[in-house]
Design a protein around this motif. Sequence first.
Motif, mmCIF file in Angstrom:
data_model
loop_
_atom_site.group_PDB
_atom_site.id
_atom_site.type_symbol
_atom_site.label_atom_id
_atom_site.label_comp_id
_atom_site.label_asym_id
_atom_site.label_seq_id
_atom_site.Cartn_x
_atom_site.Cartn_y
_atom_site.Cartn_z
ATOM 1 N N LEU A 158 0.977 -1.252 -0.119
ATOM 2 C CA LEU A 158 -0.031 0.056 -0.070
ATOM 3 C C LEU A 158 0.841 1.162 0.121
ATOM 4 O O LEU A 158 1.750 1.286 0.741
ATOM 5 N N SER A 159 0.463 2.144 -0.826
ATOM 6 C CA SER A 159 1.225 3.482 -0.850
ATOM 7 C C SER A 159 1.023 4.183 0.706
ATOM 8 O O SER A 159 0.107 3.710 1.076
ATOM 9 N N ASN A 160 2.005 4.991 0.917
ATOM 10 C CA ASN A 160 2.151 5.517 2.182
ATOM 11 C C ASN A 160 1.212 6.600 2.535
ATOM 12 O O ASN A 160 1.570 7.737 2.587
ATOM 13 N N ASN A 161 -0.350 6.336 2.485
ATOM 14 C CA ASN A 161 -1.318 7.335 2.907
ATOM 15 C C ASN A 161 -2.334 6.554 3.506
ATOM 16 O O ASN A 161 -2.664 5.543 3.167
ATOM 17 N N LEU A 162 -3.169 7.285 4.255
ATOM 18 C CA LEU A 162 -4.475 6.676 5.042
ATOM 19 C C LEU A 162 -5.128 6.295 3.516
ATOM 20 O O LEU A 162 -6.084 5.327 3.924
ATOM 21 N N PHE A 163 -5.466 7.019 2.571
ATOM 22 C CA PHE A 163 -6.498 6.710 1.519
ATOM 23 C C PHE A 163 -6.108 5.442 1.087
ATOM 24 O O PHE A 163 -7.284 4.378 1.155
ATOM 25 N N SER A 164 -4.961 5.037 0.957
ATOM 26 C CA SER A 164 -4.657 3.282 0.245
ATOM 27 C C SER A 164 -5.172 2.426 1.508
ATOM 28 O O SER A 164 -5.574 1.401 0.988
ATOM 29 N N LYS A 165 -4.805 2.743 2.841
ATOM 30 C CA LYS A 165 -5.190 1.736 3.753
ATOM 31 C C LYS A 165 -6.736 1.541 3.675
ATOM 32 O O LYS A 165 -7.372 0.370 3.832
ATOM 33 N N ILE A 166 -7.429 2.885 3.842
ATOM 34 C CA ILE A 166 -9.024 2.607 3.932
ATOM 35 C C ILE A 166 -9.553 2.032 2.524
ATOM 36 O O ILE A 166 -10.406 0.898 2.668
ATOM 37 N N TYR A 167 -8.960 2.278 1.455
ATOM 38 C CA TYR A 167 -9.374 1.760 0.255
ATOM 39 C C TYR A 167 -9.201 0.249 0.304
ATOM 40 O O TYR A 167 -10.012 -0.451 -0.232
ATOM 41 N N GLN A 221 7.312 0.676 -9.108
ATOM 42 C CA GLN A 221 6.282 1.239 -10.218
ATOM 43 C C GLN A 221 4.793 0.484 -9.761
ATOM 44 O O GLN A 221 4.631 -0.364 -9.573
ATOM 45 N N PRO A 222 3.860 1.679 -9.791
ATOM 46 C CA PRO A 222 2.501 1.311 -9.468
ATOM 47 C C PRO A 222 1.834 0.404 -10.683
ATOM 48 O O PRO A 222 2.463 0.676 -11.819
ATOM 49 N N HIS A 223 0.734 -0.186 -10.460
ATOM 50 C CA HIS A 223 0.147 -0.828 -11.767
ATOM 51 C C HIS A 223 -1.072 0.393 -11.798
ATOM 52 O O HIS A 223 -1.304 1.192 -11.239
ATOM 53 N N ALA A 224 -1.661 -0.156 -12.849
ATOM 54 C CA ALA A 224 -2.769 0.668 -13.550
ATOM 55 C C ALA A 224 -4.239 0.804 -12.771
ATOM 56 O O ALA A 224 -4.309 -0.320 -12.224
ATOM 57 N N SER A 225 -4.851 1.782 -13.344
ATOM 58 C CA SER A 225 -6.300 1.880 -12.865
ATOM 59 C C SER A 225 -6.466 1.588 -11.252
ATOM 60 O O SER A 225 -5.850 2.308 -10.408
ATOM 61 N N TRP A 226 -7.708 0.858 -11.245
ATOM 62 C CA TRP A 226 -8.094 0.690 -9.556
ATOM 63 C C TRP A 226 -6.753 0.302 -8.658
ATOM 64 O O TRP A 226 -6.953 0.183 -7.447
ATOM 65 N N ARG A 227 -6.041 -0.467 -9.373
ATOM 66 C CA ARG A 227 -4.747 -1.016 -8.242
ATOM 67 C C ARG A 227 -3.837 -0.045 -8.008
ATOM 68 O O ARG A 227 -2.739 -0.514 -7.308
ATOM 69 N N LYS A 228 -3.840 1.066 -8.590
ATOM 70 C CA LYS A 228 -3.022 1.968 -8.510
ATOM 71 C C LYS A 228 -2.282 2.342 -7.128
ATOM 72 O O LYS A 228 -1.152 2.075 -6.871
ATOM 73 N N PRO A 229 -3.131 2.497 -6.174
ATOM 74 C CA PRO A 229 -2.554 2.798 -4.622
ATOM 75 C C PRO A 229 -2.213 1.505 -4.005
ATOM 76 O O PRO A 229 -1.634 1.683 -2.982
ATOM 77 N N ILE A 230 -2.336 0.214 -4.678
ATOM 78 C CA ILE A 230 -2.344 -0.671 -3.682
ATOM 79 C C ILE A 230 -1.503 -1.848 -4.263
ATOM 80 O O ILE A 230 -0.994 -2.797 -3.343
ATOM 81 N N LEU A 231 -1.156 -1.718 -5.465
ATOM 82 C CA LEU A 231 -0.281 -3.066 -6.150
ATOM 83 C C LEU A 231 1.033 -2.447 -6.748
ATOM 84 O O LEU A 231 0.911 -1.542 -7.721
ATOM 85 N N HIS A 232 2.103 -3.112 -6.684
ATOM 86 C CA HIS A 232 3.349 -2.281 -7.240
ATOM 87 C C HIS A 232 4.390 -3.389 -7.642
ATOM 88 O O HIS A 232 4.370 -4.368 -7.188
#
Length: 240
Positions: A158-167, A221-232
């Motif tokens: 998860l990217s280092n922000n609260l949004f990614s965790k909640i998402y 590198q992040p992945h595309a679309s809805w996985r961007k904040p959670i998959l690298h």
Amino acid sequence: MSSIQLIQNKSFVPKEFNRVARSYDFATTMSQGYQEDLNTSAKRLQLRGDEKLLDLCCGTGKSTRACLNELPNGSIVGVDNSEGMLAEAQAKFAEEVKAGKVKFVLKDAMHLNFDDHTFDVVFMAYGLRNMPDYEKSIQGIHRVLKPGGKICIHDYSLSNNLFSKIYWAILGYGFIVPFCSLLSGSSKIYTYLVKSVLNFLQPEQIKNLLEQNGFEKVEVQPHASWRKPILHSVIAVKRA
Ligand SMILES: C[S@@+](CC[C@H](N)C(=O)[O-])C[C@H]1O[C@@H](n2cnc3c(N)ncnc32)[C@H](O)[C@@H]1O
């Protein structure tokens, strides 16, 4: 064993994967982009095409498929410690196994007993997170890689922000656990998945771990679309 006990003792994780092995491919097919993301990570490695690659925690072989696409003249050793997941992979790649291009081995990824400098590349998709000791795992990988060899860690990080965790929590508890549990008849491994991601390293921490253990040229590198904040994907080169 509960999902919390699995987090505390990850050596039991492969046995839990045995329970869901037969439904795993269908569940991941329903997860939009699963195979495409693996293909993208394999492409990001920019292989020559003749390498000897270790697909660590290969599961039913979706990561093996992604790597195979990049290796017209290379070979793959797939390692996993779940008999059920490996049986699915063996059946899928019967031709490639017969041709000697792919080999599957039942083995604990924490105890790789290959010779030093055996592989040109290590691909680890959704694997590092399941290791009881991340640093020891990376050190084991470092030993079996040739100097100048490449590693790709592809995982829910998860990217280092609260949004990614909640998402991730909403996605995990709202969709992944109910849907995959219904499909497989077992909720444990999917509840463990959600919890283990919440406890896992952030992309920058994976980068630091690699740099502190003999790797350089680390790219996150992040992945595309809805996985961007959670998959690298995190790609690096073993220092020569
Ligand atoms: C989520 S699956 C990923 C499979 C595949 N790489 C993919 O991308 O579809 C994780 C796999 O890691 C394996 N695994 C977990 N801990 C392991 C360990 N200590 N040694 C070997 N395999 C392990 C599990 O058995 C499971 O098949």
